[in-house]
Design a protein around this motif. Structure first.
Motif: not given
Ligand code: FES
Ligand SMILES: Cc1cc2nc3c(=O)[nH]c(=O)nc-3n(C[C@H](O)[C@H](O)[C@H](O)COP(=O)(O)OP(=O)(O)OC[C@H]3O[C@@H](n4cnc5c(N)ncnc54)[C@H](O)[C@@H]3O)c2cc1C
Length: 244
Positions: A207-209, A212-216, A227
């Motif tokens: 995961m990134g953020c 829910g903000a980065c779509m990663g 997500r």
């Molecule tokens: S980790 Fe950033 S949207 Fe899921």
């Protein structure tokens, strides 16, 4: 989602590379088993997601494997240390589908969120079976804790050094009403193939953020992209599309 400062009340080695951390703080946003917290570790930009293993009032238990620099730093935290957590993240497991004889399948550090799930299902007087898969006897944990909840527990190890030799999916019982699974993706793919009922699978994507903000962490489902950190980490069997 809530950003809260927790106090570490214990941080002990459970197995050679697996730690059990106990914390106290505001747990009010944690609503369901299978949700996770995102841990801020000094010196790291990205938070580290860890599943909620147990919850008792304002007490929170996390079990984590030391795999890299972040979890290694966490493992050195002492009683009294303060930790910044984003709580109440993810959708979590829905127990209303379980039927009377739910089966829980955990692989390695996919096991912790199944503990709170088993506790909730046991409170609902369900007849819970648990199959836990590990690589080797050194990694096996929480077998007795699941038994203490009244679950029928089977342990497998890939090298046969404890329990049944093989993977968790080699030891699935024949009779169950529904399943819940959490573990590495190869295990979840095998669970998907071998299970015969509906169920819910929890993914531990990178995961990134985490909110829910980065779509990663997007993955494809029958109803479009989801997500994992926000609409997951738990997906229903029927909505999953496996991508190569
Ligand atoms: S980790 Fe950033 S949207 Fe899921
Ligand atoms: C929703 C969710 C819940 C999770 N719950 C738990 C849990 O209860 N207990 C637990 O031990 N771990 C859990 N994880 C995995 C945990 O977040 C990672 O192991 C951790 O972030 C690694 O941080 P690090 O800085 O130590 O390692 P890094 O330096 O970031 O990475 C070191 C190594 O760890 C591997 N790694 C990093 N992230 C993951 C990941 N998400 N899955 C598998 N391997 C990874 C990397 O490939 C690399 O080899 C969860 C992950 C998610 C997304």
């Amino acid at each position: 989602m809530k950003d809260c400062i927790f106090t570490v009340t214990g941080n002990e080695k459970l197995r050679p590379s697996v730690m059990l951390m106990k914390l106290r703080g505001d747990t009010s946003e944690i609503k369901r088993p299978g949700q996770f917290v995102n841990v801020k570790i000094d010196g790291f930009f990205l938070r580290r997601p860890i599943s909620v293993c147990d919850l008792e009032g304002d007490g929170l238990t996390l079990i984590y494997k030391t795999v890299g620099k972040g979890t290694e730093k966490m493992s050195r935290m002492e009683k009294g240390a303060k930790l910044d957590l984003l709580t109440g993240l993810g959708n979590g497991f829905d127990t209303s589908f379980s039927g009377e004889r739910p089966l829980l399948i955990g692989g390695g550090v996919g096991t912790p969120p199944l503990y709170l799930l088993a506790k909730r299902l046991a409170e609902e007087k369900k007849n819970v079976s648990v199959v836990l898969g590990f690589n080797t006897s050194d990694e096996v944990f929480f077998e007795d804790e699941f038994r203490a909840l009244g679950c029928a527990v089977t342990v497998t190890t890939a090298d046969g050094s404890a329990g049944t030799k093989g993977f968790a999916t080699d030891a699935l019982p024949e009779d169950y009403s529904y399943f819940y699974a959490c573990g590495p993706e190869p295990m979840l793919r095998a669970v998907f193939k071998k299970t015969v009922t509906s169920g819910q699978l929890s993914f531990e994507e990178r995961m990134g953020c985490g909110f829910g903000a980065c779509m990663g962490c997007s993955c494809k489902t029958v109803t479009g992209y989801k997500r994992i950190c926000k609409e997951g980490p738990v997906l229903f069997r029927e909505e999953i599309i496996w991508e190569d």
